[in-house]
Design a protein around this motif. Structure first.
Motif, mmCIF file in Angstrom:
data_model
loop_
_atom_site.group_PDB
_atom_site.id
_atom_site.type_symbol
_atom_site.label_atom_id
_atom_site.label_comp_id
_atom_site.label_asym_id
_atom_site.label_seq_id
_atom_site.Cartn_x
_atom_site.Cartn_y
_atom_site.Cartn_z
ATOM 1 N N GLN A 33 0.797 -1.228 0.000
ATOM 2 C CA GLN A 33 0.000 0.000 0.000
ATOM 3 C C GLN A 33 0.833 1.285 0.000
ATOM 4 O O GLN A 33 0.293 2.370 0.215
ATOM 5 C CB GLN A 33 -0.938 0.046 1.219
ATOM 6 N N THR A 34 2.128 1.189 -0.248
ATOM 7 C CA THR A 34 2.989 2.376 -0.203
ATOM 8 C C THR A 34 3.884 2.428 -1.426
ATOM 9 O O THR A 34 4.471 1.424 -1.817
ATOM 10 C CB THR A 34 3.872 2.362 1.060
ATOM 11 N N VAL A 35 3.977 3.631 -2.016
ATOM 12 C CA VAL A 35 4.853 3.832 -3.174
ATOM 13 C C VAL A 35 5.781 5.022 -2.909
ATOM 14 O O VAL A 35 5.525 5.855 -2.040
ATOM 15 C CB VAL A 35 4.040 4.075 -4.472
ATOM 16 N N LEU A 36 6.839 5.071 -3.698
ATOM 17 C CA LEU A 36 7.795 6.175 -3.692
ATOM 18 C C LEU A 36 7.932 6.637 -5.133
ATOM 19 O O LEU A 36 8.066 5.799 -6.036
ATOM 20 C CB LEU A 36 9.150 5.700 -3.161
ATOM 21 N N GLU A 37 7.873 7.946 -5.358
ATOM 22 C CA GLU A 37 8.024 8.487 -6.702
ATOM 23 C C GLU A 37 9.024 9.638 -6.667
ATOM 24 O O GLU A 37 9.030 10.425 -5.722
ATOM 25 C CB GLU A 37 6.686 8.996 -7.238
ATOM 26 N N LEU A 38 9.852 9.717 -7.707
ATOM 27 C CA LEU A 38 10.808 10.810 -7.877
ATOM 28 C C LEU A 38 10.515 11.501 -9.191
ATOM 29 O O LEU A 38 10.306 10.841 -10.216
ATOM 30 C CB LEU A 38 12.247 10.283 -7.900
ATOM 31 N N PHE A 39 10.522 12.833 -9.161
ATOM 32 C CA PHE A 39 10.294 13.650 -10.349
ATOM 33 C C PHE A 39 11.381 14.713 -10.420
ATOM 34 O O PHE A 39 11.720 15.312 -9.394
ATOM 35 C CB PHE A 39 8.912 14.319 -10.293
ATOM 36 N N PHE A 40 11.901 14.969 -11.620
ATOM 37 C CA PHE A 40 13.010 15.902 -11.801
ATOM 38 C C PHE A 40 12.619 17.018 -12.759
ATOM 39 O O PHE A 40 11.814 16.827 -13.665
ATOM 40 C CB PHE A 40 14.234 15.154 -12.320
#
Length: 89
Positions: free
Chosen positions: A44-51
């Motif tokens: 139920q948990t995600v990690l996202e990176l945006f640049f």
């Protein structure tokens, strides 16, 4: 600006397929989509990176009814962080 978020959702796998990937082509409106990173932390948990995020354009994208519908459908609740590259030396 660079952006990292953690989020809870009903299902990390379902969100990845039917949320993240479904709208990834739209990311070009507000960031560099070639550098985006998605990681499943647990069910139920995600990690996202945006640049190279353009904050006003991101705000507009987040306000779109279609974006809000995806968040609601997946019970997506993000916590956002900004970061800068580490300077070594």
């Amino acid at each position: 600006m660079n952006l990292m978020l953690t989020a809870t959702c009903n299902s990390a796998d379902d969100f990845y397929t039917n949320g993240y990937l479904a709208v990834k082509s739209e990311f070009a409106e507000w960031c560099d989509p070639s550098r985006c990173v998605f990681a499943k932390v647990d069910d139920q948990t995600v990690l996202e990176l945006f640049f190279d995020v353009n904050p006003p354009k991101l705000k507009a994208w987040l306000g779109k009814p279609s974006t809000q519908a995806i968040f609601k459908a997946h019970n997506f609740v993000p916590t956002r962080y900004t970061f800068e590259p580490l300077q070594m030396g």
